[in-house]
Design an enzyme around this catalytic site. Structure first.
Site, PDB file in Angstrom:
ATOM      1  CB  SER A 162      24.936  11.473 -14.388  1.00 24.22           C
ATOM      2  OG  SER A 162      24.706  10.812 -15.986  1.00 24.22           O
ATOM      3  CG  LEU A 163      18.081  11.288 -15.147  1.00 19.72           C
ATOM      4  CD1 LEU A 163      17.686  11.895 -16.652  1.00 19.72           C
ATOM      5  CD2 LEU A 163      17.610  10.121 -14.702  1.00 19.72           C
TER       6      LEU A 163
ATOM      7  CG  PHE B 245      23.877   2.236 -16.936  1.00 17.71           C
ATOM      8  CD1 PHE B 245      23.876   2.916 -17.698  1.00 17.71           C
ATOM      9  CD2 PHE B 245      23.762   3.271 -16.037  1.00 17.71           C
ATOM     10  CE1 PHE B 245      23.750   3.990 -18.534  1.00 17.71           C
ATOM     11  CE2 PHE B 245      23.604   4.343 -16.570  1.00 17.71           C
ATOM     12  CZ  PHE B 245      23.913   5.117 -17.583  1.00 17.71           C
ATOM     13  CG  LEU B 246      26.482   0.509 -11.976  1.00 16.86           C
ATOM     14  CD1 LEU B 246      25.975  -0.358 -10.080  1.00 16.86           C
ATOM     15  CD2 LEU B 246      25.962   1.812 -10.752  1.00 16.86           C
ATOM     16  CB  THR B 247      31.588  -1.436 -15.918  1.00 15.92           C
ATOM     17  OG1 THR B 247      30.787  -2.540 -14.425  1.00 15.92           O
ATOM     18  CG2 THR B 247      32.375  -1.834 -15.911  1.00 15.92           C
ATOM     19  CG  LEU B 248      28.867   2.864 -20.248  1.00 18.90           C
ATOM     20  CD1 LEU B 248      30.045   2.594 -21.274  1.00 18.90           C
ATOM     21  CD2 LEU B 248      28.027   3.247 -20.708  1.00 18.90           C
ATOM     22  CD  GLN B 249      27.170   6.080 -14.348  1.00 15.93           C
ATOM     23  OE1 GLN B 249      27.076   6.507 -13.522  1.00 15.93           O
ATOM     24  NE2 GLN B 249      26.335   4.815 -14.129  1.00 15.93           N
TER      25      GLN B 249
ATOM     26  CG  ASP C   2      31.709  11.711 -18.409  1.00 19.05           C
ATOM     27  OD1 ASP C   2      31.766  10.533 -18.859  1.00 19.05           O
ATOM     28  OD2 ASP C   2      32.145  11.837 -17.331  1.00 19.05           O
TER      29      ASP C   2
ATOM     30  CG  HIS D 244      29.514   9.443 -15.865  1.00 22.91           C
ATOM     31  ND1 HIS D 244      29.147  10.615 -17.222  1.00 22.91           N
ATOM     32  CD2 HIS D 244      27.977   9.335 -15.631  1.00 22.91           C
ATOM     33  CE1 HIS D 244      28.224  10.988 -16.360  1.00 22.91           C
ATOM     34  NE2 HIS D 244      27.526   9.906 -16.244  1.00 22.91           N
TER      35      HIS D 244
END
Length: 265
Positions: free
Chosen positions: A83-84, A145-149, A209, A237
């Site tokens: 990711s980043l 944010f963790l869930t979105l991944q 993803d 992701h």
């Protein structure tokens, strides 16, 4: 300022770089197997995990800090970024092609945010909302944010559980650190530079993803000079968490000297 780095195993050096808001402990499920083949160097990015806060900077500044943390007595580095961390890895390779031999990009993209010239990412409003919400409801925003991944992954519930457990094992980043890193996600655009990446590159991407859509990985494969793509079916992701055996086998096949063409899983 050197970053916190943990080293495991023996062999050719392999750097593992985590994503936004996390820390090096997120790679724990891969350490035992990869440590049998490589000298693993797992870093915490500035202000995350056990690394101290650093003055605000851009992607290049972070890449310089990671490079400065690596042992100088080893050569032929491979760098694996998620990711980043994938953008940090690309920037490191652009800045020090003499040092870095191979790249592995996991859930990576040259540009996270959509605009008039790029529609293979996410809407900028999503990231801006996270930035706005961090100062208002720190813990809930991080969990979202963790869930979105993990959205749409075949093992979403288990992967979210692993991310949350891993996150809790090290100090929580400051609001300033998280906002600075989100600014980097919003601003970074490596599209014009990826053609300069001469290193052999493996792209590992989940076909589900939603944070960095797989279409971005296809764009990378078309524009990197020496790259191949492995899509992991059912992964989102964080394929190294949801599909650890397939992920580590894919890395081993690419990074070992007896490397042969990898077929998509």
């Amino acid at each position: 300022m050197n970053l916190h780095m943990e080293t495991y195993g023996t062999g050719q050096p392999l750097v593992l770089i985590h994503g936004w808001g996390m820390h090096g402990g997120v790679w724990q499920s891969t350490v035992e197997q990869l440590g049998q083949h490589f000298s693993l160097h797992i870093v915490d990015l500035p202000g995350m995990g056990f690394s101290a806060n650093a003055s605000s900077g851009d992607l290049s500044a972070i890449a310089e800090q990671v490079i400065a943390t690596l042992p100088t007595n080893e050569t032929g580095w491979s760098v694996c970024g998620w990711s980043l961390g994938g953008q940090v890895a690309m920037r490191m390779a652009l800045q020090r092609p003499d040092l870095i031999e191979k790249l592995v990009l996991v859930g990576a993209t040259p540009k996270f945010v959509n605009d008039g010239s790029w529609q293979l990412g996410m809407d900028a409003s999503v990231f801006r909302q996270f930035a706005d919400n961090i100062s208002q409801d720190y813990a809930t925003t991080l969990m979202k944010f963790l869930t979105l991944q993990c959205m749409r992954a075949s093992e979403a519930r288990n992967t979210i559980k692993q991310l949350r457990e891993s996150f809790a094992k090290r100090p929580v980043p400051s609001i300033a650190t998280l906002q600075s890193a989100l600014d980097i996600l919003l601003a970074s655009d490596l599209r014009a530079e990826v053609k300069k990446l001469s290193q052999a590159t493996l792209i590992v991407h989940g076909d589900r993803d939603s944070l960095a859509p797989v279409a971005a990985a296809h764009w990378l494969i078309e524009h990197l000079p020496s790259a191949q793509l492995v899509e992991i079916a059912g992964a989102s992701h964080a394929p190294f968490l949801s599909h650890p055996a397939q992920f580590t086998q894919t890395l081993l096949a690419f990074l070992q000297p007896e490397f042969t063409e990898i077929r998509a899983i």
